[in-house]
Enzyme design. Structure first.
Site, mmCIF file in Angstrom:
data_model
loop_
_atom_site.group_PDB
_atom_site.id
_atom_site.type_symbol
_atom_site.label_atom_id
_atom_site.label_comp_id
_atom_site.label_asym_id
_atom_site.label_seq_id
_atom_site.Cartn_x
_atom_site.Cartn_y
_atom_site.Cartn_z
ATOM 1 N N TYR A 162 23.002 -3.548 -3.302
ATOM 2 C CA TYR A 162 24.062 -4.417 -3.814
ATOM 3 C C TYR A 162 24.465 -4.012 -5.231
ATOM 4 O O TYR A 162 24.742 -4.860 -6.076
ATOM 5 C CB TYR A 162 23.582 -5.870 -3.837
ATOM 6 C CG TYR A 162 23.230 -6.466 -2.491
ATOM 7 C CD1 TYR A 162 23.744 -5.950 -1.305
ATOM 8 C CD2 TYR A 162 22.392 -7.568 -2.406
ATOM 9 C CE1 TYR A 162 23.430 -6.506 -0.081
ATOM 10 C CE2 TYR A 162 22.069 -8.145 -1.179
ATOM 11 C CZ TYR A 162 22.581 -7.605 -0.021
ATOM 12 O OH TYR A 162 22.279 -8.160 1.191
ATOM 13 N N TRP A 170 25.623 -6.230 14.590
ATOM 14 C CA TRP A 170 25.420 -7.338 15.526
ATOM 15 C C TRP A 170 26.574 -7.472 16.507
ATOM 16 O O TRP A 170 26.405 -8.083 17.575
ATOM 17 C CB TRP A 170 25.165 -8.623 14.763
ATOM 18 C CG TRP A 170 23.935 -8.517 13.899
ATOM 19 C CD1 TRP A 170 23.840 -8.789 12.570
ATOM 20 C CD2 TRP A 170 22.631 -8.061 14.300
ATOM 21 N NE1 TRP A 170 22.560 -8.536 12.118
ATOM 22 C CE2 TRP A 170 21.801 -8.085 13.157
ATOM 23 C CE3 TRP A 170 22.082 -7.636 15.509
ATOM 24 C CZ2 TRP A 170 20.459 -7.710 13.188
ATOM 25 C CZ3 TRP A 170 20.746 -7.247 15.541
ATOM 26 C CH2 TRP A 170 19.950 -7.290 14.405
ATOM 27 N N ASP A 213 20.759 -17.257 2.378
ATOM 28 C CA ASP A 213 20.739 -15.959 1.702
ATOM 29 C C ASP A 213 20.942 -16.177 0.198
ATOM 30 O O ASP A 213 21.247 -17.283 -0.250
ATOM 31 C CB ASP A 213 21.807 -15.019 2.279
ATOM 32 C CG ASP A 213 21.339 -13.559 2.326
ATOM 33 O OD1 ASP A 213 20.741 -13.090 1.327
ATOM 34 O OD2 ASP A 213 21.570 -12.890 3.351
ATOM 35 N N GLY A 253 19.704 -19.345 -1.554
ATOM 36 C CA GLY A 253 18.297 -19.393 -1.916
ATOM 37 C C GLY A 253 17.591 -18.074 -1.676
ATOM 38 O O GLY A 253 18.116 -17.173 -1.016
ATOM 39 N N PHE A 266 14.319 -16.631 0.064
ATOM 40 C CA PHE A 266 13.353 -17.119 1.058
ATOM 41 C C PHE A 266 11.895 -16.885 0.665
ATOM 42 O O PHE A 266 10.985 -17.425 1.289
ATOM 43 C CB PHE A 266 13.646 -16.611 2.473
ATOM 44 C CG PHE A 266 13.823 -15.121 2.637
ATOM 45 C CD1 PHE A 266 12.921 -14.204 2.116
ATOM 46 C CD2 PHE A 266 14.903 -14.623 3.371
ATOM 47 C CE1 PHE A 266 13.077 -12.833 2.307
ATOM 48 C CE2 PHE A 266 15.071 -13.251 3.562
ATOM 49 C CZ PHE A 266 14.149 -12.355 3.035
ATOM 50 N N HIS A 308 10.902 -5.615 8.412
ATOM 51 C CA HIS A 308 10.690 -4.174 8.255
ATOM 52 C C HIS A 308 10.936 -3.691 6.827
ATOM 53 O O HIS A 308 10.566 -2.577 6.477
ATOM 54 C CB HIS A 308 11.521 -3.377 9.269
ATOM 55 C CG HIS A 308 12.989 -3.298 8.985
ATOM 56 N ND1 HIS A 308 13.825 -2.433 9.659
ATOM 57 C CD2 HIS A 308 13.795 -3.976 8.116
ATOM 58 C CE1 HIS A 308 15.065 -2.573 9.217
ATOM 59 N NE2 HIS A 308 15.069 -3.504 8.281
ATOM 60 N N ASP A 309 11.574 -4.527 5.995
ATOM 61 C CA ASP A 309 11.833 -4.143 4.606
ATOM 62 C C ASP A 309 10.604 -4.268 3.706
ATOM 63 O O ASP A 309 10.591 -3.706 2.611
ATOM 64 C CB ASP A 309 12.930 -5.039 3.999
ATOM 65 C CG ASP A 309 14.313 -4.731 4.541
ATOM 66 O OD1 ASP A 309 14.548 -3.588 4.975
ATOM 67 O OD2 ASP A 309 15.164 -5.636 4.521
ATOM 68 N N ASN A 320 13.000 5.978 7.324
ATOM 69 C CA ASN A 320 14.035 5.445 6.438
ATOM 70 C C ASN A 320 13.502 4.273 5.613
ATOM 71 O O ASN A 320 13.868 4.094 4.451
ATOM 72 C CB ASN A 320 15.250 4.999 7.246
ATOM 73 C CG ASN A 320 16.439 4.696 6.361
ATOM 74 O OD1 ASN A 320 16.944 5.575 5.668
ATOM 75 N ND2 ASN A 320 16.865 3.448 6.345
#
Length: 322
Positions: free
Chosen positions: A124, A141, A187, A212, A214, A232-233, A279
Site C-alpha cells: 500500500y 474472487w 479492514d 480496525g 484484526f 498465509h501472510d 512468493n
C-alpha cells in the site's frame, strides 16, 4: 513478457480493433518502437497469448480466447489488475530470491526501502498501489470466489464477517450465493476508505464495513468468520494469536472459514502452491501450509470439527467450528 504486454495495453488494443493488427498499428497504438513491438508480439504468439496471420508476407495479430477472457480490462474475468500488481511488486521482490532464501525473510527493505516487518506498507505504498491491489483481489474472487464459498453449505451462518476483506469482493459473491446472509467487511481504515471511494455496492443492505486491525481491535460479532488469503501472510505465532482472538469472539456453534491454496501433505505439490509459498518468502512472513498444519493451528486455538475440501481450482476451503 506477460507483465510488459499488459502494462503496454496490447491486449486491450487488439480487443478494441475491428480485426487483426500489424506490427506498425500495434506499435503506434501503444506508443512503442516497431522493433520492440515485433519481438514482443512474436513471443506472445509462442506463448499462445496471441495468434498471428501472415498474408503477402505481412503478419497481423489478434488475441487468443485465453487473452480475451483474462488479459483485457473489459472482460468480466479480467486479471489485469492482479498482473499489474504482480509486475510492480511481487516480480521486483523475486529479483532478490537468492537473498530471501539465504536470509529466510522477505525482501521489502532491499526492494522498496520498507522495513521487512511492515508487510502491507510496501503493498500500500501509495494510494494508487493500494487501489491496484484491491482491484486485483476483486479479480481473484470474480474467478475463484464461487468455488470456495460453495465448498461447504454456509447458509447456516446468517451473520458473517470477512476479516481483511478489502473492497468486499468476496462479500459480494457470498451475498449472491447466500441471499439471507449479512456480512461485515473488517479492514484497516485506509482500505475501508478506498473501498467506499472507488467501489460500488448494490448490496448495501447486506454488506457493511468496519474499520480496525484484526490483531488488536475488537472484532465484530458473527456466526462465521472468513479468513481469505490472510493466514498465509503470517508466521505461526501471529496466526495463532489471530485465531485465538477469533475463537474468543466467536459464538458457540459458530465457525471459521479459511480460504488458502493448500499444499499436499508431503509439501511436494501442487507446483503452483509451492511457487506461492516461495512468493510468501520473498513478500511476507508466512508460507503456504498443508491441511494438517492448518488443523494444528485451528485446534490449538480451540476450534473443532475440522474439515477441508480441495476445490480443484487455485484456492481451497477449510471449515472449523467452536
Amino acid at each position: 513478457v506477460l507483465f510488459a504486454t499488459c502494462e503496454l495495453g496490447v491486449f486491450d488494443l487488439l480487443a478494441e480493433a475491428p480485426g487483426p493488427l500489424d506490427v506498425a498499428a500495434v506499435a503506434a497504438g501503444v506508443g512503442a518502437s516497431a522493433h520492440g513491438t515485433e519481438v514482443l508480439l512474436d513471443i506472445c504468439v509462442s506463448l499462445k497469448l496471441l495468434k498471428v496471420e501472415t498474408r503477402g508476407g505481412k503478419a497481423s495479430y489478434r488475441n487468443t480466447e485465453l487473452s480475451s477472457d483474462y488479459l483485457t480490462t473489459v472482460s468480466p474475468t479480467s486479471q489485469c489488475s492482479m498482473l499489474k500488481y504482480m509486475g510492480r511488486t511481487s516480480y521486483r521482490c523475486w529479483g532478490h530470491l537468492a537473498d530471501a532464501v539465504r536470509e529466510g525473510r522477505n525482501q521489502y527493505l532491499e526492494t522498496f526501502g520498507v522495513p521487512a516487518e511492515e508487510l502491507f506498507t510496501a503493498i500500500y505504498r501509495s494510494d494508487g498501489e493500494r487501489l491496484q491491489f484491491m482491484q486485483a483481489l476483486q479479480e481473484v474472487w470474480s474467478v475463484n470466489g464461487r468455488s470456495v464459498l460453495t465448498a461447504f453449505d454456509l447458509s447456516v451462518f446468517p451473520l458473517m464477517c470477512d476479516l481483511g476483506g478489502g473492497a468486499g469482493a468476496l462479500a459480494k459473491e457470498c451475498v449472491s450465493l447466500y441471499p439471507g446472509c449479512k456480512i461485515t467487511v473488517f479492514d484497516i481504515p485506509e482500505v475501508v476508505w478506498t473501498a467506499k471511494q472507488h467501489f460500488s455496492f448494490q448490496e448495501e443492505e447486506h454488506i457493511d464495513f468496519q474499520e480496525g486491525d484484526f490483531f488488536k481491535d475488537p472484532l465484530p460479532e458473527a456466526d462465521l468468520y472468513i479468513l481469505a488469503r490472510v493466514l498465509h501472510d503470517w508466521a505461526d505465532g501471529k496466526c495463532s494469536h489471530l485465531l485465538e482472538r477469533i475463537y474468543h469472539t466467536c459464538k458457540p456453534g459458530g465457525g471459521i472459514l479459511v480460504i488458502e491454496s493448500l499444499l499436499d501433505e508431503d509439501r511436494r505439490g501442487p507446483l503452483l502452491t509451492q511457487l506461492y509459498s516461495l512468493n510468501m518468502l520473498v513478500q511476507t512472513e508466512g508460507q503456504e501450509r498443508t491441511p494438517t498444519q492448518y488443523h494444528m493451528l485451528l485446534s490449538s486455538a480451540g476450534f473443532r470439527d475440522f474439515q477441508f475440501k480441495k476445490t480443484g481450482a487455485i484456492y481451497d476451503a477449510i471449515l472449523a467450528r467452536k
